[in-house]
Design a protein around this motif. Sequence first.
Motif, PDB file in Angstrom:
ATOM      1  N   CYS A 161     -16.075   3.273  52.273  1.00 37.47           N
ATOM      2  CA  CYS A 161     -14.651   3.532  51.997  1.00 37.47           C
ATOM      3  C   CYS A 161     -14.331   5.018  51.875  1.00 37.47           C
TER       4      CYS A 161
ATOM      5  N   CYS B 184     -18.830   7.381  49.378  1.00 39.63           N
ATOM      6  CA  CYS B 184     -19.256   6.055  49.819  1.00 39.63           C
ATOM      7  C   CYS B 184     -19.077   5.960  51.337  1.00 39.63           C
TER       8      CYS B 184
ATOM      9  N   CYS C 158     -14.921  -0.059  46.610  1.00 42.76           N
ATOM     10  CA  CYS C 158     -15.007  -1.154  47.593  1.00 42.76           C
ATOM     11  C   CYS C 158     -16.091  -2.174  47.247  1.00 42.76           C
TER      12      CYS C 158
HETATM   13 ZN   LIG Z   1     -16.808   2.374  48.702  1.00 38.01          ZN
END
Ligand SMILES: [Zn+2]
Length: 121
Positions: free
Chosen positions: A24, A21, A43
């Motif tokens: 994050c 991601c 997140c």
């Molecule tokens: Zn994330």
Amino acid sequence: MDRGEKRNLWSALGNGLRGRCPRCGRAALFRSYLKQVDSCPECHENWSEIRSDDAAPWLTILIVGHVMAPVMIAMSKSGRFAPWEMSAILIPVLIGLCLLVLPRAKALFMGAIWALRAQSS
Ligand SMILES: [Zn+2]
């Protein structure tokens, strides 16, 4: 999603290159080879609206072409390989490199689009 948060482009690009991601870096960005998750389970960033469209294939061709063109020219100029031998070696290598680079290119563009708030929606 916090619209006012500060987004680090380099961190997003690094996380994207690792298939994580971009926000994050703790969860996978793809649920299959090129299918992105709808939202990050860690997140909760929404990834369903960020589309890299044709940018990822473009970057893949650019990278693989620049890596393999000198190899192809060197093999051709060496005179050691028959055309069928070059094809037998280069075609699997080209396909493998494209398969390796394409998801990373997509994740890279998704990270850049997210960090620069450049999504079209
Ligand atoms: Zn994330």
